[in-house]
Scaffold this motif. Sequence first.
Motif, mmCIF file in Angstrom:
data_model
loop_
_atom_site.group_PDB
_atom_site.id
_atom_site.type_symbol
_atom_site.label_atom_id
_atom_site.label_comp_id
_atom_site.label_asym_id
_atom_site.label_seq_id
_atom_site.Cartn_x
_atom_site.Cartn_y
_atom_site.Cartn_z
ATOM 1 N N LEU A 175 0.814 -1.218 0.000
ATOM 2 C CA LEU A 175 0.000 0.000 0.000
ATOM 3 C C LEU A 175 0.846 1.265 0.000
ATOM 4 C CD1 LEU A 175 -2.647 -0.988 2.727
ATOM 5 C CD2 LEU A 175 -2.706 -1.447 0.275
ATOM 6 N N MET A 176 2.149 1.136 0.226
ATOM 7 C CA MET A 176 2.982 2.320 0.394
ATOM 8 C C MET A 176 2.967 3.210 -0.842
ATOM 9 S SD MET A 176 6.158 0.685 2.565
ATOM 10 C CE MET A 176 7.195 2.103 2.302
ATOM 11 N N ASN A 177 2.976 2.600 -2.024
ATOM 12 C CA ASN A 177 2.997 3.406 -3.240
ATOM 13 C C ASN A 177 1.682 4.142 -3.441
ATOM 14 O OD1 ASN A 177 4.948 4.016 -5.307
ATOM 15 N ND2 ASN A 177 3.464 3.210 -6.779
ATOM 16 N N ILE A 178 0.574 3.534 -2.965
ATOM 17 C CA ILE A 178 -0.726 4.214 -3.050
ATOM 18 C C ILE A 178 -0.691 5.494 -2.231
ATOM 19 C CG2 ILE A 178 -3.180 4.041 -2.468
ATOM 20 C CD1 ILE A 178 -3.009 1.061 -2.989
ATOM 21 N N LEU A 179 -0.177 5.401 -0.998
ATOM 22 C CA LEU A 179 -0.136 6.562 -0.112
ATOM 23 C C LEU A 179 0.872 7.598 -0.581
ATOM 24 C CD1 LEU A 179 -0.239 4.675 3.314
ATOM 25 C CD2 LEU A 179 -2.146 5.753 2.123
ATOM 26 N N ASP A 180 1.941 7.140 -1.235
ATOM 27 C CA ASP A 180 3.025 8.040 -1.615
ATOM 28 C C ASP A 180 2.774 8.739 -2.947
ATOM 29 O OD1 ASP A 180 5.517 9.177 -0.968
ATOM 30 O OD2 ASP A 180 6.518 7.854 -2.393
ATOM 31 N N SER A 181 2.292 7.982 -3.937
ATOM 32 C CA SER A 181 2.141 8.551 -5.282
ATOM 33 C C SER A 181 0.726 8.495 -5.819
ATOM 34 C CB SER A 181 3.071 7.825 -6.261
ATOM 35 O OG SER A 181 2.696 6.463 -6.381
ATOM 36 N N GLY A 182 -0.210 7.933 -5.044
ATOM 37 C CA GLY A 182 -1.596 7.891 -5.492
ATOM 38 C C GLY A 182 -1.836 6.939 -6.644
ATOM 39 N N SER A 183 -0.996 5.925 -6.782
ATOM 40 C CA SER A 183 -1.176 4.972 -7.870
ATOM 41 C C SER A 183 -0.681 3.599 -7.440
ATOM 42 C CB SER A 183 -0.433 5.415 -9.131
ATOM 43 O OG SER A 183 0.964 5.418 -8.913
ATOM 44 N N LEU A 184 -1.192 2.583 -8.107
ATOM 45 C CA LEU A 184 -0.767 1.205 -7.860
ATOM 46 C C LEU A 184 -0.722 0.479 -9.192
ATOM 47 C CD1 LEU A 184 -0.138 -1.174 -5.923
ATOM 48 C CD2 LEU A 184 -2.592 -1.671 -5.916
ATOM 49 N N THR A 185 0.479 0.116 -9.620
ATOM 50 C CA THR A 185 0.637 -0.672 -10.839
ATOM 51 C C THR A 185 0.536 -2.140 -10.476
ATOM 52 O OG1 THR A 185 2.057 1.008 -11.833
ATOM 53 C CG2 THR A 185 2.142 -1.203 -12.776
ATOM 54 N N LEU A 186 -0.410 -2.841 -11.099
ATOM 55 C CA LEU A 186 -0.601 -4.255 -10.803
ATOM 56 C C LEU A 186 0.631 -5.042 -11.234
ATOM 57 C CD1 LEU A 186 -4.357 -4.786 -11.744
ATOM 58 C CD2 LEU A 186 -3.332 -4.029 -9.595
ATOM 59 N N ALA A 187 0.801 -6.204 -10.611
ATOM 60 C CA ALA A 187 2.038 -6.976 -10.791
ATOM 61 C C ALA A 187 2.276 -7.358 -12.244
ATOM 62 C CB ALA A 187 1.990 -8.232 -9.922
ATOM 63 N N SER A 188 1.212 -7.472 -13.033
ATOM 64 C CA SER A 188 1.371 -7.824 -14.439
ATOM 65 C C SER A 188 2.033 -6.696 -15.232
ATOM 66 C CB SER A 188 0.010 -8.141 -15.063
ATOM 67 O OG SER A 188 -0.807 -6.978 -15.089
ATOM 68 N N GLY A 189 1.998 -5.485 -14.681
ATOM 69 C CA GLY A 189 2.560 -4.327 -15.370
ATOM 70 C C GLY A 189 1.676 -3.762 -16.462
ATOM 71 N N GLN A 190 0.496 -4.347 -16.651
ATOM 72 C CA GLN A 190 -0.385 -3.951 -17.744
ATOM 73 C C GLN A 190 -1.431 -2.922 -17.332
ATOM 74 O OE1 GLN A 190 -2.044 -7.652 -19.086
ATOM 75 N NE2 GLN A 190 -0.118 -8.395 -19.958
ATOM 76 N N LYS A 191 -1.566 -2.684 -16.030
ATOM 77 C CA LYS A 191 -2.643 -1.808 -15.576
ATOM 78 C C LYS A 191 -2.204 -1.043 -14.335
ATOM 79 C CE LYS A 191 -7.633 -1.944 -14.713
ATOM 80 N NZ LYS A 191 -8.814 -2.827 -14.621
ATOM 81 N N THR A 192 -2.600 0.220 -14.256
ATOM 82 C CA THR A 192 -2.309 1.063 -13.096
ATOM 83 C C THR A 192 -3.600 1.648 -12.550
ATOM 84 O OG1 THR A 192 -0.108 1.660 -13.928
ATOM 85 C CG2 THR A 192 -1.076 3.096 -12.260
ATOM 86 N N LEU A 193 -3.821 1.458 -11.258
ATOM 87 C CA LEU A 193 -4.990 2.029 -10.593
ATOM 88 C C LEU A 193 -4.613 3.388 -10.020
ATOM 89 C CD1 LEU A 193 -6.260 -1.124 -8.653
ATOM 90 C CD2 LEU A 193 -6.978 -0.316 -10.902
ATOM 91 N N LYS A 194 -5.468 4.376 -10.209
ATOM 92 C CA LYS A 194 -5.202 5.735 -9.756
ATOM 93 C C LYS A 194 -6.026 6.048 -8.503
ATOM 94 C CE LYS A 194 -2.301 7.075 -12.971
ATOM 95 N NZ LYS A 194 -0.909 7.463 -12.624
ATOM 96 N N PHE A 195 -5.384 6.668 -7.519
ATOM 97 C CA PHE A 195 -6.032 7.030 -6.262
ATOM 98 C C PHE A 195 -5.936 8.539 -6.003
ATOM 99 C CE2 PHE A 195 -4.953 2.618 -6.008
ATOM 100 C CZ PHE A 195 -5.945 2.019 -5.246
#
Length: 357
Positions: free
Chosen positions: A161-181
Motif C-alpha cells: 500500500l505504500m505506493n498508493i499513499l506516496d504517489s496515489g497509484s498502484l501498478t498491478l504486478a502484471s505491469g499492464q494496468k495502473t490504478l489511480k487514487f
Amino acid sequence: MVFITDKLEQNRRAQPLCTSRFVFDPSEIEGALRARIIGQDETITRFKRQLSVVKAGLQDDRKPLLSTLFLGSTGVGKTEFVRTVAKAIHGNSEAFCRIDMNTLSQSHYSAAITGAPPGYVGSKENYSLFNEDHIAGTSTRPGIVLFDEIEKASAEVVRSLMNILDSGSLTLASGQKTLKFNNTLIFMTSNIGAIKTKTFISKARQGFSQKSRKATFIRALERHFDPEFINRIGSVNCFNDLSMTSIPDIIENLEAELNQRLKAHNIAIELDPSARTLVCSAGFNKRYGARDIQRQFQALVLEPLAQFLLSAADDQCRFIFGTATANKITFQPTLLNEFSRTSKPVASRPSQEKTHD
C-alpha cells in the motif's frame, strides 16, 4: 432604494474566494458525523479541516486527496465513520471500496491487492480486490477506500500500500494496468494498542489522561508497522472509548434506524423514557463499545417488537408506543396525535455493570 451596482457588489462579496470542482460541503459532512458518531468530536473537527483542504483544492495532486488512520477500541465508530462520509458524499452508505485486511494475513495474499505476477494464474485478467468505480469517484465527488483492521494484514500486504499513499497509484504486478487514487479519500482502521490501553486504565483507575491514552496507541502503532509506512499516512486519529453518557445518544440513533426500516411497512415506533432508560441500565461493557448496546437493543426492543407485530391486527400497527414494565418493554398501538418524540433518558450506571477482569 437599492441600486443595481450595490446589488452586484453584494453578490460579488457572497461568492467564495476560490471555487471547487467538488459538490460536497465539509460543514454538512461534519453535521452528519456529529449526529451519527458519538463521543468523537475532536476527530470530527480535525476531519472537517482536512476536507476543507480537499474542497479548496490545496492538497498535493500527486497523492490521494486524503489519507487517515483511525486507531481505537472495537465498537467506537471507526467503520461507521466511513459509512457516514460515504452517505453524505454519495447518498449511499455502502458507496466505498472496503478491503477487509483480516482476510489478508498471509504474505502471498498480497497478490489480492497487486494482482498475480506474470506467469501465474490470473495475471492476464489483472484481478484485484479494488472496486475501480468506488476508487475513481467522479469529477465532482471523490472515491472512497477503507482498509479495515489493517494491523491484521501481513507485512507484505501493508507494504504493497505504500505506493498508493506516496504517489496515489498502484501498478498491478502484471505491469499492464495502473490504478489511480489521486481522486480518492483513503481511510484505514486499526484496534492495535486497544488491549494495552485498557490494561493501563484498569490499573491506573485515576489519572490516565487522554494524552497518555493516545501515546499508548501511537507506541503500539510504531512497534507494529515499519516507519516508512507510518510516515506516508496523512494523519493518525485516536478514537475515544464510549462512556455511560454516550448510551442515550446511541439508543436514539438505533431507534431512528428502526423507524427507517419500519417505513417500508408504513409503521412508526416511539420508546418512552422508561423504555430507553431500561436499555441504558441493562449493562454496558466498554470492551465491546456500541456493539454491546446494539445487542441489548436487539434483546429488549427488536425481539419483543417482532412478536407484537406478528400477533397484532393490521389496523393496530401503524403507530406503536413502547414502555417499560417489570424489566421488559411492552408495546401498544397509539393514536397519531398522541405520537410525539419524548425526551432522552439520563444514563445511570447500572448497579451491577458487566466487567471482564
